[in-house]
Design an enzyme around this catalytic site. Structure first.
Site, PDB file in Angstrom:
ATOM      1  CE  LYS A 176      -9.831  45.541   1.742  1.00 44.96           C
ATOM      2  NZ  LYS A 176     -10.205  46.769   1.073  1.00 44.96           N
TER       3      LYS A 176
ATOM      4  CD  GLU B 263      -7.511  39.763   6.913  1.00 46.37           C
ATOM      5  OE1 GLU B 263      -8.694  40.062   7.121  1.00 46.37           O
ATOM      6  OE2 GLU B 263      -7.097  39.338   5.815  1.00 46.37           O
TER       7      GLU B 263
ATOM      8  CG  HIS C 284      -1.252  42.161  -3.069  1.00 42.69           C
ATOM      9  ND1 HIS C 284      -1.185  40.907  -2.514  1.00 42.69           N
ATOM     10  CD2 HIS C 284      -0.223  42.862  -2.539  1.00 42.69           C
ATOM     11  CE1 HIS C 284      -0.168  40.862  -1.668  1.00 42.69           C
ATOM     12  NE2 HIS C 284       0.430  42.025  -1.675  1.00 42.69           N
TER      13      HIS C 284
ATOM     14  NE  ARG D 206     -15.145  48.150  -7.076  1.00 40.83           N
ATOM     15  CZ  ARG D 206     -14.396  47.147  -7.528  1.00 40.83           C
ATOM     16  NH1 ARG D 206     -14.808  46.441  -8.563  1.00 40.83           N
ATOM     17  NH2 ARG D 206     -13.256  46.840  -6.950  1.00 40.83           N
TER      18      ARG D 206
END
Length: 676
Positions: A116, A200, A235, A292
């Protein structure tokens, strides 16, 4: 085009890929673990090969074994599905080295988007909007906390190699940072083998909007519109829909073009999803790219009328994209509900067990075309009698509906959920019904905190069970007793002692059926009469009796007359539990047999038990420690998620019965706890 492919996955996605391959005349090879020997995906493929024990790392994550099977069976390509090896660059490289086509992007693209933090740097170069945060290599806890303090709270900790909602923590204040970081890293290393995290800014009331992209080997790339995946728990997505409510053509184009730029920046090929976090004001930021096919791809198929697995197969075989951007059109509205084996009332704790009863709405196995009427589609990898094990994701099915507009799709989803019946383990169907019917979702007031924000509405206080539900359970019980007695009488001849007609010398039998609903006793008084029963309950006016007669019974389906009303439902009995499906809702009643429980004593106290099979990953207290109510005692890992066991009240930890790393079974006593 390929003539045979191997599907390196299990469950509903393996069945889904096999459905398209079968339609295209392509033979399929399934692989399976010991736990999946009788699984649906094994049955629907043309061939099936055992690859190892139940644990995924010894079977579905064995890249070498899967490639060996592909070569031995003559497969020309491998479809990885999602999860497992689908985003493993080494696996993609190994396929190519073995002369097999990996039905997915090049290994270089997987590597680029697999981290990421590295992906954020690439996106910055490609001028794709980014959320403020730290995506660097330094992982020192003090340094990361300093970065979080600069970003300002709340912040989101996210495993760099993560996905599926695992390895993520929201931190509200600096004092909580290091504990959250330790937990996040622990879950990340267990799930992905990499504990690197990024930090973040956590946006308040954001929406999760993702763009489906597709690229071919000729360098062309298109976006197939968007999906809104804002409704999440832990999440992880619960409901998905397409198109995103409130999306303007201008914003759709801007997000689509940003997603295409992201795909082109890494030389992408095949199906991919670029995920954005979007503010309520319309601004959006790159979050990650899933290299994917997504779990929620069916809603895109429903609004475009396209088969995305077919596109994957065609692109992987070297064909160009079937359509150009200007040829793509969206039609209608689609919703997908993920039906999980989990208990929403217990923090969405995963459930395991056997699907002893499974009734679904009438649906197609696979459908993408639209018509004037709504469409119901079910993608599932399990059948009645199959087990949901602790080894894999607890998904039972994906329920997908399409309507001409969002209102029609909502109505179709509500109707379909009302027809779903699951017995044998806990499910989230009742929760999904409340979610769909709730004002926030029905009015498209969406954000990733919707479930938490509307917790009181989505988890309402229990209300007394309706008399109709009790009557159906009573009818099922009384009929069962009657049938047992009849069988005994047939075997014993004319034996009056086997009769269950309630005859008494000076009157009729009167009996109390001790039903318990959600922990509260709800007894029902029954008086036997010839061919019928009289029922009395506190819900009846003036405690009067109502006549009950069984009109018909067909398996678990029962129709009765209750007073002047006709009541129909389904009753499935599991020992002393009665599952009653009535008026679109599922009710669980316990029946307390007074003879069976005559010798029961009070339950033993001072025990804290495992809610499900798992592994102890952290002990947070020591033997002899005094703790307050709610204090975390230990952390278990089950189904790749962490679960904290907390003190039920103030008290003393007298003994710890397991060590870190120990495996425990469901209901195992974890420690000895003495309440203050």
């Amino acid at each position: 085009m390929f003539t045979k492919i191997l599907i390196a996955n299990r469950g509903e996605i393996a069945c889904r890929v096999a459905a398209t391959a079968r339609r295209m005349g392509i033979k399929t090879v399934a692989v399976y673990s010991d736990a999946d020997a009788g699984a649906k995906h094994v049955a629907v493929c043309d061939e099936a090969v055992l690859i190892g024990p139940a644990a995924a790392k010894e079977s579905y994550l064995r890249a070498d074994k899967i490639i060996e099977v592909a070569l031995a069976t003559g497969a020309q390509a491998i479809h990885p599905g999602y999860g497992f090896l689908s985003e493993n660059a080494q696996f993609a490289q190994a396929c190519a080295k073995a002369g097999l086509v990996f039905i997915g992007p090049p290994a270089s693209a997987i590597s680029a988007m697999g981290s990421k933090s590295a992906a954020k740097e690439l996106m910055e170069t490609a001028q794709v909007p980014l959320v403020p945060g730290y995506h660097g290599e330094t992982q020192d806890a003090d340094f990361l906390q300093q970065q979080a303090d600069k970003i300002t709270y709340p912040v989101l900790l996210k495993a760099s190699a993560g996905g599926g909602g695992k390895g993520m923590r929201i931190v509200e204040q600096s004092a909580d940072f290091k504990a959250a970081l330790a937990s996040c890293k622990r879950e990340a290393i267990n799930s992905f083998g990499d504990d690197k995290v990024l930090v973040e800014r956590y946006l308040t009331r954001p929406r999760h909007i993702e763009i489906q992209v597709f690229a071919d080997t000729q360098g062309d790339c298109v976006y197939l519109f968007e999906r809104d995946c804002s409704v999440q728990r832990r999440h992880q997505k619960v409901l998905e829909e397409a198109p995103a409510p409130g999306m303007t053509p201008e914003r759709r184009r801007a997000m689509g073009e940003a997603a295409v730029a992201a795909a082109k920046a890494v030389g992408y090929v095949g199906a991919g999803t670029v995920e954005f976090i979007a503010n309520q004001d319309g601004s959006f930021y790159f979050m990650e790219m899933n290299t994917r096919l997504q779990v929620e791809h069916p809603v895109t198929e429903m609004i475009t009328g396209l088969d995305l697995v077919e596109w994957q197969l065609r692109v992987a075989s070297g064909e160009p994209l079937p359509l150009r951007q200007e040829q793509l059109q969206l039609s209608g509205h689609a919703l997908e509900a993920r039906i999980y084996a989990e208990n929403p009332d217990k923090g969405f704790l995963p459930s395991i067990g056997t699907l002893r009863h499974l009734h679904t709405p009438a649906a197609t196995e696979f459908e993408v075309s639209q018509s004037s009427a709504s469409i119901v589609r079910i993608d599932s990898g399990v059948r009645q009698g199959d087990a949901i094990s602790p080894f894999y994701d607890p998904m039972i099915a994906k329920l997908i509906v399409w309507g001409q507009d969002r209102q029609q799709a909502l109505a179709a989803m509500s109707t379909a959920l009302a027809q779903y019946q699951i017995v044998g383990l806990a499910s989230n169907v009742k929760f999904l019904q409340r979610l769909i019917a709730g004002k926030a979702f029905s009015e498209a007031d969406l954000d990733t905190g919707l479930i938490e924000r509307h917790h009181d509405t989505l988890f309402p206080a229990a209300v007394p069970v309706a008399i109709e539900v009790l009557a159906l359970a009573a009818a099922s019980l009384l009929l069962s007793e009657h049938n047992v007695a009849n069988n005994a009488a047939n075997n014993a001849g004319s034996d009056p002692w086997t009769s269950t007609d309630g005859w008494r010398l000076n009157g009729s039998l009167q009996r109390r059926l001790a039903f318990v609903d959600d922990g509260k006793a709800s007894p029902l008084d029954v008086t036997y009469e010839t061919g019928r029963w009289l029922l009395r309950h506190e819900q009846f006016e003036a405690q009067t009796f109502r006549q009950m007669t069984v009109l018909q019974q067909d398996g678990n389906a029962i129709e009765i007359s209750l007073g002047d009303r006709t009541v129909a439902g389904t009753v499935v009995r599991e020992g002393e539990q009665f599952h009653v499906f009535y008026a679109g809702s599922h009710h669980l009643l316990a029946y307390v047999d007074p003879l069976l429980h005559a010798g029961d004593s009070e339950a033993e106290g001072g025990r804290l038990t495992a809610p499900m099979p798992g592994k102890i990953v952290a002990l947070l207290v020591t033997q002899g420690e005094q703790v307050k109510k709610g204090a975390p005692l230990l952390i278990m890992e089950a189904m790749k998620m962490e679960h904290t066991i907390a003190a039920p009240t103030d008290g003393l930890v007298e003994e710890l019965l397991y060590a870190v790393g120990d495996q425990v079974s469901e209901s195992a006593q974890l420690l000895v706890f003495k309440a203050a």
